[in-house]
Design an enzyme around this catalytic site. Structure first.
Site, PDB file in Angstrom:
ATOM      1  N   CYS A   1       0.800  -1.234   0.000  1.00  0.00           N
ATOM      2  CA  CYS A   1       0.000   0.000   0.000  1.00  0.00           C
ATOM      3  C   CYS A   1       0.826   1.274   0.000  1.00  0.00           C
ATOM      4  O   CYS A   1       0.812   2.050  -0.961  1.00  0.00           O
ATOM      5  CB  CYS A   1      -0.921   0.013   1.220  1.00  0.00           C
TER       6      CYS A   1
ATOM      7  N   HIS B   1      -2.176   7.174   3.545  1.00  0.00           N
ATOM      8  CA  HIS B   1      -1.175   6.153   3.870  1.00  0.00           C
ATOM      9  C   HIS B   1       0.207   6.470   3.305  1.00  0.00           C
ATOM     10  O   HIS B   1       0.950   5.558   2.915  1.00  0.00           O
ATOM     11  CB  HIS B   1      -1.642   4.782   3.373  1.00  0.00           C
TER      12      HIS B   1
END
Length: 543
Positions: free
Chosen positions: A83, A133
């Site tokens: 991610c 993120h």
């Protein structure tokens, strides 16, 4: 049955291409554009390589597919396998190792800039909604340069997030009994940003970055969406892999053979408590479907149904955004990129609010994950999963749609690409250059390449290498050869020729030891170079 489904889908996609080609202008050069294009980046989270129908899947994705039918599909495009490294690389234009993001080591280097920073001097406004993120720059507006942002940082709750932000300011947690669903909420903000832009800044081009959390675990979906797939997957992951492989070959997306399941692969972060929490229907390994008990087959089929429902809902929400741009008359002059941040995930775990085995699967009280059997099918025809850097972990669909600038409709592009290419590609299209006045310190050259020439001619962009490293899993692609190793296999290097073995089935390490040694030395040199760059405040810049 397989032949009928395949013929139906191929006919459907061919019809879409035919409709898209109506009124097609002859010639092979880029179509003229009356103004600088807008940019829309749509990033899925843990969507497998072959989940979308236009990449061989059976999930209903008509909006993703209309982008493909009116644009280009890349077959050799890569993310970082995880991610945050993918997001960091995509928005900065650097390998995650160059900017202290893999592994995460505090703040980004002082010279690092995110995409909006380069676009703002060119008159662009930038908007973000969804997952962020980027561990070294936690505020999309203050540190990322976006003008507006809705940030969802709670990865464990699709129905009642506890951690989400509006323009860097934390919002109240969402109650369990609300009508909130993350995929829809992310889209609501995207449309709000678009409407605001149309009203307040109609003459300015924009960048809109939509970072869906779907279909990342937990498997949470609306029950009406799950019903659309309730019994679709009872035939199992072996049948599904075969069906997808047949469509992938017919579409010309990949060749070679379908590799066997990795039956001995244990999901990352494995904990024996998971089986006790989920119950007897859970399965630790990607074993033969026929070997499962009936209770296991039912739960496993339901899990894949929820995964499909999450993607189905994401596709519908993408359709809302495309329709809004079409209403404006801006869709044709918006460069749309659709891709995924890593391959499907084999992880089996329970976290967040825990798992209530008596709750409806897919509801807020349940906590299920896809697991290795379905992840192998979702990433078909490739091996391994998220976090590994074999093809299953790092291969992503990339669809590029821009009717005003790309004349091709429904074509494949086999040119190799990587998420580090998005910054140079977008800057190229926006007419921007790195301004010395905008640098606080010198930065290394962008390792990526502009993909703009590929819009017209496939294989027109050359590159020396692509580098990968995540949690001890390592790889280097040079031309058609790929050096790769998995940490759990003792860091042993494998060597593949991807021109005829994209599924990494025939290891050439023993037969070509000199090439293996050469590529290993190159990987080690790049690893050292990137670590030195991220440690130095001034790494040198040649342009």
């Amino acid at each position: 049955m397989l032949g009928e489904a395949r013929a139906s889908w191929i006919g459907y996609f061919a019809a879409m291409v035919l409709v898209a080609a109506t009124g097609f202008l002859e010639g092979c050069g880029p179509a003229p554009s009356s103004s600088r294009p807008n940019f829309l980046i749509i990033l899925a989270d843990e969507m497998g390589f072959s989940d979308a129908a236009s990449y061989g899947g059976e999930i209903r994705t008509p909006n993703i597919d209309r982008l493909a039918a009116n644009g280009l599909r890349f077959t050799h495009f890569y993310n970082t396998g995880r991610c945050w490294p993918t997001r960091s690389s995509m928005l900065t234009g650097y390998y995650a190792q160059q900017i202290r993001m893999d592994p995460p080591e505090g703040q980004l280097p002082e010279w690092t800039r995110l995409m909006p920073y380069y676009l703002k001097p060119l008159g662009y406004r930038s908007y973000h909604t969804g997952k962020w993120h980027i561990l070294g720059a936690s505020n999309p507006v203050a540190e990322g340069g976006f003008d507006r942002s809705y940030t969802l940082e709670d990865q464990d709750r699709y129905f009642s997030p506890q951690e989400h932000y509006l323009n860097d300011t934390r919002l109240q947690p969402v109650a369990r009994e609300s009508e909130y669903y993350a995929t829809t909420a992310i889209t609501d903000y995207a449309i709000e940003w678009l409407d605001e832009h149309a009203e307040q800044h109609p003459r300015d081009p924009f960048l809109l970055y939509i970072a869906f959390t779907a279909p990342h675990f937990p498997l949470h979906a609306l029950q009406e969406d799950i019903e659309r797939y309730r019994d679709r997957y009872l035939a199992g992951w072996d049948v599904l892999r075969g069906e997808r492989w047949a469509r992938i070959r017919e579409l010309g997306i990949a060749t070679g053979i379908l590799p066997p399941r990795d039956e001995d692969l244990t999901p990352r972060y494995w904990n024996d408590d998971v089986l006790a929490q989920i119950g007897p229907g859970e399965v630790k390994h990607a074993v033969a479907w026929e070997s499962l008990m009936e209770e296991q087959r039912r739960l496993q089929a339901t899990k894949m149904a929820i995964h499909a429902a999450m993607i189905d809902r994401m596709d519908r929400e993408i359709g809302r955004v495309l329709d809004r741009l079409d209403e404006w008359g801006e869709l044709d002059n918006t460069v749309v990129f659709f891709l995924s941040d890593n391959g499907a995930d084999a992880t089996l775990m329970v976290r967040g609010d825990g798992h209530d085995s008596s709750a409806q699967p897919g509801s807020a009280s349940s906590y299920l994950t896809l697991g290795p059997g379905w992840a192998a099918a979702s990433n078909a025809p490739f091996r391994y999963h998220k976090s590994w850097v074999h093809e299953g972990g790092i291969s992503t669909p990339l669809i590029v749609h821009w009717p005003e600038g790309i004349r091709a409709r429904g074509e494949l592009r086999r040119n190799v690409g990587h998420v580090i290419d998005l910054v140079p590609t977008i800057l190229d299209l926006a007419g921007g250059q790195l301004s010395e006045s905008k640098k606080s310190a010198k930065a290394p050259p962008f390792p990526g390449r502009s993909l703009v020439p590929v819009f017209e001619d496939d294989e027109s962009v050359e590159r020396d290498f692509l580098f990968f490293h995540h949690e001890g899993n390592r790889a280097l692609r040079v031309g058609e050869h790929k050096l790769v190793s998995a940490k759990e296999n003792g860091d042993i290097w494998e060597l593949y020729d991807l021109s005829n073995d994209r599924s990494e089935t025939f290891d050439l390490a023993v037969r070509q030891p000199e090439l293996l040694e050469q590529l290993e030395a190159q990987w080690e040199e790049l690893e050292q170079r990137f670590r030195e760059q991220c440690a130095q405040p001034n790494a040198g810049h040649s342009n």
